[in-house]
Design a protein around this motif. Sequence first.
Motif, PDB file in Angstrom:
ATOM      1  N   ASN A   1      34.871  67.081  65.409  1.00 45.54           N
ATOM      2  CA  ASN A   1      35.712  68.266  65.237  1.00 45.54           C
ATOM      3  C   ASN A   1      36.709  68.025  64.106  1.00 45.54           C
ATOM      4  O   ASN A   1      36.826  66.927  63.579  1.00 45.54           O
ATOM      5  N   THR A   2      37.455  69.061  63.767  1.00 43.88           N
ATOM      6  CA  THR A   2      38.401  69.026  62.655  1.00 43.88           C
ATOM      7  C   THR A   2      39.665  68.278  63.034  1.00 43.88           C
ATOM      8  O   THR A   2      40.246  68.527  64.085  1.00 43.88           O
ATOM      9  N   ASP A   3      40.108  67.367  62.149  1.00 37.46           N
ATOM     10  CA  ASP A   3      41.358  66.636  62.343  1.00 37.46           C
ATOM     11  C   ASP A   3      42.165  66.740  61.053  1.00 37.46           C
ATOM     12  O   ASP A   3      41.969  65.970  60.115  1.00 37.46           O
ATOM     13  N   ILE A   4      43.088  67.715  61.011  1.00 32.43           N
ATOM     14  CA  ILE A   4      43.871  67.947  59.789  1.00 32.43           C
ATOM     15  C   ILE A   4      44.938  66.880  59.575  1.00 32.43           C
ATOM     16  O   ILE A   4      45.585  66.860  58.528  1.00 32.43           O
ATOM     17  N   HIS A   5      45.117  66.003  60.526  1.00 29.47           N
ATOM     18  CA  HIS A   5      46.138  64.951  60.406  1.00 29.47           C
ATOM     19  C   HIS A   5      45.597  63.690  59.741  1.00 29.47           C
ATOM     20  O   HIS A   5      46.346  62.734  59.526  1.00 29.47           O
ATOM     21  N   GLN A   6      44.296  63.698  59.424  1.00 26.35           N
ATOM     22  CA  GLN A   6      43.701  62.526  58.797  1.00 26.35           C
ATOM     23  C   GLN A   6      42.771  62.936  57.661  1.00 26.35           C
ATOM     24  O   GLN A   6      42.344  64.094  57.562  1.00 26.35           O
ATOM     25  N   ALA A   7      42.465  61.981  56.806  1.00 23.20           N
ATOM     26  CA  ALA A   7      41.507  62.161  55.715  1.00 23.20           C
ATOM     27  C   ALA A   7      40.705  60.876  55.581  1.00 23.20           C
ATOM     28  O   ALA A   7      41.088  59.823  56.105  1.00 23.20           O
ATOM     29  N   LEU A   8      39.583  60.958  54.884  1.00 20.77           N
ATOM     30  CA  LEU A   8      38.752  59.784  54.606  1.00 20.77           C
ATOM     31  C   LEU A   8      38.782  59.535  53.108  1.00 20.77           C
ATOM     32  O   LEU A   8      38.434  60.412  52.314  1.00 20.77           O
ATOM     33  N   PHE A   9      39.209  58.337  52.709  1.00 22.11           N
ATOM     34  CA  PHE A   9      39.354  57.975  51.304  1.00 22.11           C
ATOM     35  C   PHE A   9      38.202  57.077  50.878  1.00 22.11           C
ATOM     36  O   PHE A   9      37.765  56.205  51.634  1.00 22.11           O
ATOM     37  N   PHE A  10      37.720  57.285  49.637  1.00 21.24           N
ATOM     38  CA  PHE A  10      36.598  56.515  49.096  1.00 21.24           C
ATOM     39  C   PHE A  10      37.005  55.813  47.813  1.00 21.24           C
ATOM     40  O   PHE A  10      37.688  56.395  46.957  1.00 21.24           O
ATOM     41  N   ALA A  11      36.589  54.554  47.672  1.00 18.99           N
ATOM     42  CA  ALA A  11      36.745  53.808  46.421  1.00 18.99           C
ATOM     43  C   ALA A  11      35.453  53.033  46.188  1.00 18.99           C
ATOM     44  O   ALA A  11      35.036  52.256  47.047  1.00 18.99           O
ATOM     45  N   ARG A  12      34.828  53.243  45.036  1.00 17.30           N
ATOM     46  CA  ARG A  12      33.520  52.616  44.789  1.00 17.30           C
ATOM     47  C   ARG A  12      33.630  51.110  44.635  1.00 17.30           C
ATOM     48  O   ARG A  12      32.782  50.359  45.114  1.00 17.30           O
ATOM     49  N   ARG A  13      34.679  50.642  43.945  1.00 14.19           N
ATOM     50  CA  ARG A  13      34.820  49.210  43.690  1.00 14.19           C
ATOM     51  C   ARG A  13      35.990  48.642  44.481  1.00 14.19           C
ATOM     52  O   ARG A  13      37.143  49.048  44.281  1.00 14.19           O
ATOM     53  N   PRO A  14      35.725  47.672  45.379  1.00 11.92           N
ATOM     54  CA  PRO A  14      36.814  47.082  46.179  1.00 11.92           C
ATOM     55  C   PRO A  14      37.885  46.411  45.336  1.00 11.92           C
ATOM     56  O   PRO A  14      39.027  46.277  45.778  1.00 11.92           O
ATOM     57  N   ASP A  15      37.538  45.974  44.110  1.00 12.67           N
ATOM     58  CA  ASP A  15      38.527  45.317  43.261  1.00 12.67           C
ATOM     59  C   ASP A  15      39.310  46.316  42.404  1.00 12.67           C
ATOM     60  O   ASP A  15      40.161  45.927  41.609  1.00 12.67           O
ATOM     61  N   GLU A  16      39.000  47.601  42.549  1.00 12.81           N
ATOM     62  CA  GLU A  16      39.718  48.656  41.828  1.00 12.81           C
ATOM     63  C   GLU A  16      39.795  49.874  42.741  1.00 12.81           C
ATOM     64  O   GLU A  16      39.055  50.841  42.607  1.00 12.81           O
ATOM     65  N   LEU A  17      40.716  49.824  43.690  1.00  9.80           N
ATOM     66  CA  LEU A  17      40.735  50.788  44.790  1.00  9.80           C
ATOM     67  C   LEU A  17      41.372  52.136  44.449  1.00  9.80           C
ATOM     68  O   LEU A  17      41.263  53.071  45.237  1.00  9.80           O
ATOM     69  N   HIS A  18      42.034  52.251  43.312  1.00  9.18           N
ATOM     70  CA  HIS A  18      42.747  53.490  42.986  1.00  9.18           C
ATOM     71  C   HIS A  18      43.682  53.887  44.127  1.00  9.18           C
ATOM     72  O   HIS A  18      43.640  55.013  44.633  1.00  9.18           O
ATOM     73  N   GLU A  19      44.539  52.948  44.498  1.00 15.60           N
ATOM     74  CA  GLU A  19      45.463  53.200  45.607  1.00 15.60           C
ATOM     75  C   GLU A  19      46.439  54.331  45.317  1.00 15.60           C
ATOM     76  O   GLU A  19      47.105  54.827  46.227  1.00 15.60           O
TER      77      GLU A  19
END
Length: 377
Positions: A199-217
Amino acid sequence: MDKKAIAEIRKLMTLKNCRIDRIRGCYVDKGGEIVTELHETFLALEEATVEKYCEIFRQTLAGKIGKNLFNLAFPTAEEEPGGRQDLLYRLYRSGLDDNTLVRAFFDRVIETVRFPEKYLILVAHGVYDIPGRTSDGIDMDDASEYVYSFLLCSLCPVIQLKEGLCYDSVKKSFLDRRTDWAVQRPDTGFLFPAFNDRNTDIHQALFFARRPDELHEEIPVELLGCPMPLPEEDQRGVFKNVVEIALGRDCDFENVKNIHEAIGQLVEQEKDSGEPAQIEKVQLRRILYENGAPQDSLDTFDEAFEAAVGEGGTLLAENAADTKKLEIKTPSLRITVKAEMADMIKTRFIDGIEYLTIPVADDIEVNGIRILQSRQQ
């Protein structure tokens, strides 16, 4: 989101099962200036183009939790009017149909991200009628219970292809290619809202970073306003440090091996649930106590654990410790053993020196050459 939830949403990014209805895009040059914007009714595009976009969106939901994918929780303040989740929520509610909100979002992305070259911002909106499920996990397509609508944002580098001859199928000739620019697979992105408990959870998001050594924090921290969870390497470092602190002089081979076996059992217990196994402070403290950690060291462990992961924080078991193999390493030697075979390695004192002993099996090779066991004298 767990593995099952991520897999369920990824299935919506295919040509045959596509649930995306609109995309907006923004092509940005390396100076941070907008070159052009895209506003497309998604399913009106040619099939080949739809498939290319779907591939990008699937890649934005690919990888390992804790290494490429991170669950983010919005602080309450960011959900208030003017907060960073508030803008995202209003964009989400508009279905990408409000040009002012879309432009405000693009401007915020451009102000935030640190890309050295040209890049493309893609934002997809989709709607998913969540099918009901039987008790044994079979989808019932005619029994939709809830609707999950979502935004999926992908940030993709745009690079100039190398010069060379390419075939033009219209002119039926090979032509010199000099100025073709190509969209690459996404470097980073996010899904909002999260899809938790189907179900929908507007209090959270899922973040993606292709390279673990360059996470774009800067995406989770500055754009979304969410604390960044510890990456895999950092979690492994925390686990290593707290185990060494807690065991102290009792940090020997048998205790370390048994601790890894206990973590492996946690992973095995959660395997069928689809949820990644979490290591809480209380659990790790108990495992350490059962494997030789003295009480005074455990008090130091409490402080070290909370300082590293925060009060109430946890470690992902699969990220903290390698539960599939046992690796023994010295400056001049490395031995790797499958986790289920770790018990065959024993410690033994010979003439006052401690050795690791490994039984010689029938099939043993040295540099690919099969050797025979020495006959017992």
